[in-house]
Design an enzyme around this catalytic site. Sequence first.
Site, PDB file in Angstrom:
ATOM      1  CE  LYS A  73      -4.262  -1.290   2.147  1.00 37.47           C
ATOM      2  NZ  LYS A  73      -5.303  -1.347   3.173  1.00 37.47           N
ATOM      3  N   GLY A 133      -5.269   3.544  17.731  1.00 38.21           N
ATOM      4  CA  GLY A 133      -4.612   3.141  16.826  1.00 38.21           C
ATOM      5  C   GLY A 133      -4.172   3.999  15.452  1.00 38.21           C
ATOM      6  N   GLY A 136      -2.245   1.003   9.498  1.00 38.72           N
ATOM      7  CA  GLY A 136      -2.914   0.973   8.159  1.00 38.72           C
ATOM      8  C   GLY A 136      -4.590   1.487   8.125  1.00 38.72           C
TER       9      GLY A 136
HETATM   10  P1  NAD Z   1      -1.294  -2.396  11.298  1.00 42.03           P
HETATM   11  O1  NAD Z   1      -0.310  -3.648  11.653  1.00 42.03           O
HETATM   12  O2  NAD Z   1      -0.924  -1.637  10.121  1.00 42.03           O
HETATM   13  O3  NAD Z   1      -1.838  -1.603  12.490  1.00 42.03           O
HETATM   14  C1  NAD Z   1      -1.848  -2.060  13.853  1.00 42.03           C
HETATM   15  C2  NAD Z   1      -2.283  -1.162  14.907  1.00 42.03           C
HETATM   16  O4  NAD Z   1      -2.463  -1.987  16.053  1.00 42.03           O
HETATM   17  C3  NAD Z   1      -1.016  -0.236  15.308  1.00 42.03           C
HETATM   18  O5  NAD Z   1      -1.847   1.065  15.534  1.00 42.03           O
HETATM   19  C4  NAD Z   1      -0.589  -0.764  16.458  1.00 42.03           C
HETATM   20  O6  NAD Z   1       0.090   0.129  17.168  1.00 42.03           O
HETATM   21  C5  NAD Z   1      -1.864  -1.238  17.199  1.00 42.03           C
HETATM   22  N1  NAD Z   1      -1.387  -2.416  18.172  1.00 42.03           N
HETATM   23  C6  NAD Z   1      -1.048  -3.575  17.796  1.00 42.03           C
HETATM   24  N2  NAD Z   1      -0.656  -4.275  19.211  1.00 42.03           N
HETATM   25  C7  NAD Z   1      -1.161  -3.720  20.094  1.00 42.03           C
HETATM   26  C8  NAD Z   1      -1.016  -3.589  21.538  1.00 42.03           C
HETATM   27  N3  NAD Z   1      -0.641  -5.026  22.014  1.00 42.03           N
HETATM   28  N4  NAD Z   1      -1.508  -2.622  22.432  1.00 42.03           N
HETATM   29  C9  NAD Z   1      -1.843  -1.352  21.605  1.00 42.03           C
HETATM   30  N5  NAD Z   1      -1.763  -1.392  20.278  1.00 42.03           N
HETATM   31  C10 NAD Z   1      -1.508  -2.334  19.726  1.00 42.03           C
HETATM   32  O7  NAD Z   1      -2.683  -3.346  11.043  1.00 42.03           O
HETATM   33  P2  NAD Z   1      -4.001  -2.818  10.339  1.00 42.03           P
HETATM   34  O8  NAD Z   1      -3.731  -3.059   8.716  1.00 42.03           O
HETATM   35  O9  NAD Z   1      -4.292  -1.323  10.313  1.00 42.03           O
HETATM   36  O10 NAD Z   1      -5.285  -3.780  10.646  1.00 42.03           O
HETATM   37  C11 NAD Z   1      -5.785  -3.495  11.723  1.00 42.03           C
HETATM   38  C12 NAD Z   1      -7.039  -4.170  11.971  1.00 42.03           C
HETATM   39  O11 NAD Z   1      -7.872  -3.487  11.321  1.00 42.03           O
HETATM   40  C13 NAD Z   1      -6.948  -5.737  11.663  1.00 42.03           C
HETATM   41  O12 NAD Z   1      -7.811  -6.258  12.873  1.00 42.03           O
HETATM   42  C14 NAD Z   1      -7.648  -5.745  10.464  1.00 42.03           C
HETATM   43  O13 NAD Z   1      -8.156  -6.791   9.920  1.00 42.03           O
HETATM   44  C15 NAD Z   1      -8.603  -4.534  10.411  1.00 42.03           C
HETATM   45  N6  NAD Z   1      -9.014  -4.161   9.171  1.00 42.03           N
HETATM   46  C16 NAD Z   1     -10.218  -3.895   8.959  1.00 42.03           C
HETATM   47  C17 NAD Z   1     -10.568  -3.283   7.621  1.00 42.03           C
HETATM   48  C18 NAD Z   1     -11.963  -3.134   7.547  1.00 42.03           C
HETATM   49  O14 NAD Z   1     -12.464  -2.741   6.336  1.00 42.03           O
HETATM   50  N7  NAD Z   1     -12.821  -3.184   8.186  1.00 42.03           N
HETATM   51  C19 NAD Z   1      -9.625  -2.805   6.750  1.00 42.03           C
HETATM   52  C20 NAD Z   1      -8.143  -2.883   7.177  1.00 42.03           C
HETATM   53  C21 NAD Z   1      -7.959  -3.582   8.352  1.00 42.03           C
END
Ligand code: NAD
Length: 287
Positions: A73, A133, A136
């Site tokens: 991305k 958060g 992404g």
């Molecule tokens: P990412 O790896 O880019 O980001 C992870 C986030 O979680 C970061 O902010 C990190 O600091 C935080 N984090 C991780 N472990 C932590 C902890 N123990 N304590 C506190 N904060 C913590 O991941 P992403 O791609 O943003 O995905 C995050 C979630 O969103 C996933 O569950 C993914 O399935 C979901 N998601 C949903 C959609 C949708 O359309 N609904 C789209 C993309 C991602």
Amino acid sequence: MSKQISGHTGLLCLLGSPVAHSISPAMHNKACELLDLDYAYLAFDVKEEEMADAIKALKLMNAKGWNVTMPGKNIMVELADEVSLASEISGSANTVVNENGKLYATTTDGIGFMEAVKENDFDLSQKTMTLVGAGGAATAILVQAALSGLKEIHVFNVKDGFYQRALEIVEKLNKKTHCKVSLNDFTDPEILKEAIKKSDILVNGTSVGMAPNEGISLINDPSLFRKDLFVFDVIYNPKETKLLRDAREAGCKTANGLTMLLHQGAASFKLWTGKDFPVEEVRRLYF
Ligand code: NAD
């Protein structure tokens, strides 16, 4: 797929790694079939360092457009000829439209979020949000929400690698939008409590609570769940995270990430085809 693929069939696809689990091929192929559009949507496992070659090949083969998931991305923004404001600020793109070799990249995850909130009869304009958060998904939500007229957003993240990047994005949003955005250390419970008290919506944009760690929530003080607080979780597996269950039991309106996922796809589809995505049929079949 009942549709016949011919020499005229246009190519749509997903790039990223892994991609085999993605629901995007099923939903986009079904949408094309329902609307009688002559495209096929495939998923290609492409690593970040392979993205430039993959894009070159897709241009050569005149693919109409594609989605990009992690880890591609961020690099997609650099490989595009033109990017949307949301992609420029977030440094991330999940959708590309190929207009005769000119690539326009944008991100529809944040639009998916805004549509999902709207579906819940919740108007976000001039509202205050607490967003946990800065990865992404959270960044896509943050940027689109700020561009779409929220009054104030309090972002919280632990001081990991995402925090530094978020500082730059927050600075850009404060300069380029009318939304007041602050970035806070998640480990300070008092600031978090004060922010949630002032907020109309609380969003979990982290992966905490996702399967197989369903039993965990980042918000463990039930007194924070006022009845007029809308609680949204980007996670869609499980459908109800511990956060959402606790919030629902306290009387809050809640929503999971499934509708966001559906609407990000719908927004990409509209960019490629110019047609409205058959949201209800696809929801009934796959969500
Ligand atoms: P990412 O790896 O880019 O980001 C992870 C986030 O979680 C970061 O902010 C990190 O600091 C935080 N984090 C991780 N472990 C932590 C902890 N123990 N304590 C506190 N904060 C913590 O991941 P992403 O791609 O943003 O995905 C995050 C979630 O969103 C996933 O569950 C993914 O399935 C979901 N998601 C949903 C959609 C949708 O359309 N609904 C789209 C993309 C991602």
